[in-house]
Design an enzyme around this catalytic site. Structure first.
Site, PDB file in Angstrom:
ATOM      1  N   LYS A 109      -7.075  -4.992  -2.770  1.00 19.88           N
ATOM      2  CA  LYS A 109      -7.865  -5.432  -1.615  1.00 19.88           C
ATOM      3  C   LYS A 109      -8.803  -4.316  -1.188  1.00 19.88           C
ATOM      4  CE  LYS A 109      -4.117  -4.046   1.473  1.00 19.88           C
ATOM      5  NZ  LYS A 109      -4.825  -3.056   2.318  1.00 19.88           N
ATOM      6  N   CYS A 126      -2.057  -2.430   7.836  1.00 17.57           N
ATOM      7  CA  CYS A 126      -1.952  -3.341   6.685  1.00 17.57           C
ATOM      8  C   CYS A 126      -0.654  -4.128   6.658  1.00 17.57           C
ATOM      9  CB  CYS A 126      -2.178  -2.549   5.394  1.00 17.57           C
ATOM     10  SG  CYS A 126      -3.869  -1.872   5.360  1.00 17.57           S
ATOM     11  N   ASP A 136       0.786  -1.251   0.000  1.00 14.86           N
ATOM     12  CA  ASP A 136       0.000   0.000   0.000  1.00 14.86           C
ATOM     13  C   ASP A 136       0.818   1.301   0.000  1.00 14.86           C
ATOM     14  OD1 ASP A 136      -1.932  -1.973   0.333  1.00 14.86           O
ATOM     15  OD2 ASP A 136      -2.855  -1.074   2.098  1.00 14.86           O
TER      16      ASP A 136
END
Ligand SMILES: [Zn+2]
Length: 205
Positions: free
Chosen positions: A106, A151, A8
């Site tokens: 995701k 995350c 990310d």
């Protein structure tokens, strides 16, 4: 066989972004240097529809940081971030993408959040990342990216639980730190699960 996983590293998680991780931009140079030492590199991308249930703005009267029950799962509410196709969802401009084999997205299901690159928070949906890594013979995964206390942590814990020898580069991640010690707590949780925690220097020397 080893793989580097970049979690990310997107505009919205960088300083100036909608859900900025303090000093999140400092991971980019470290990750770029590490990429030179890996043949297999995978990225994850937070990729939400605009009506995603993790956005405080989608719940009347709620503010970021509040916790709600979202379809049976405890959910921290966040500012609107990483909306599919938005500039905020793009990867950092200076992040080297030239050697990436694959990107796993995701967070597409509006009813459940997905911190981990492997499964959603209820473990109901599998992104396919684990099977992909196994199909190309990966045994050891090295985790980098944003954010350490969400995350990155859950991606690392899931990797370890799937049987990969898992290592976190602690200098290639930064934390949101809703509480000031969240980074240290995340490191302790990962260590307790058997995840190795090293720095770029440890790896290169
Ligand atoms: Zn998200």
């Amino acid at each position: 066989m080893k793989a580097l996983i970049i979690v990310d590293v997107q505009h919205d998680f960088l300083p100036g972004g909608a859900l900025a991780v303090p000093k999140g931009d400092e991971v980019i140079a470290v990750i770029n240097e590490l990429q030179a030492h890996f043949d297999y590199i995978i990225a994850t991308q937070d990729w939400h529809p605009a009506d995603h249930g993790s956005f405080a703005a989608n719940h009347e009267g709620k503010k970021p940081g509040e916790i709600i029950d979202l379809a049976g799962t405890q959910q921290i509410l966040w500012p609107v971030h990483c909306v599919q196709g938005s500039q905020g969802a793009d990867f950092a401009d200076t992040l080297d993408k030239s050697k990436w084999q694959k990107v796993f997205r995701k967070g597409q299901d509006p009813k459940i959040d997905s911190y981990s690159g492997f499964f959603d928070n209820g473990r109901g949906h599998d992104t396919g990342l684990g099977d992909y890594l196994k199909s190309i013979g990966i045994t050891d995964v090295f985790i980098t990216g944003l954010a350490a206390d969400y995350c990155v942590k859950f991606t690392a814990l899931d990797a370890q639980s799937l049987g990969f020898e898992t290592t976190l580069f602690r200098d290639a991640t930064r934390a949101v730190n809703l509480q000031p010690d969240d980074f240290e707590k995340a490191l302790a949780d990962m260590k307790a699960a058997g995840i190795n925690i090293i720095t770029k220097e440890d790896y290169l020397h």
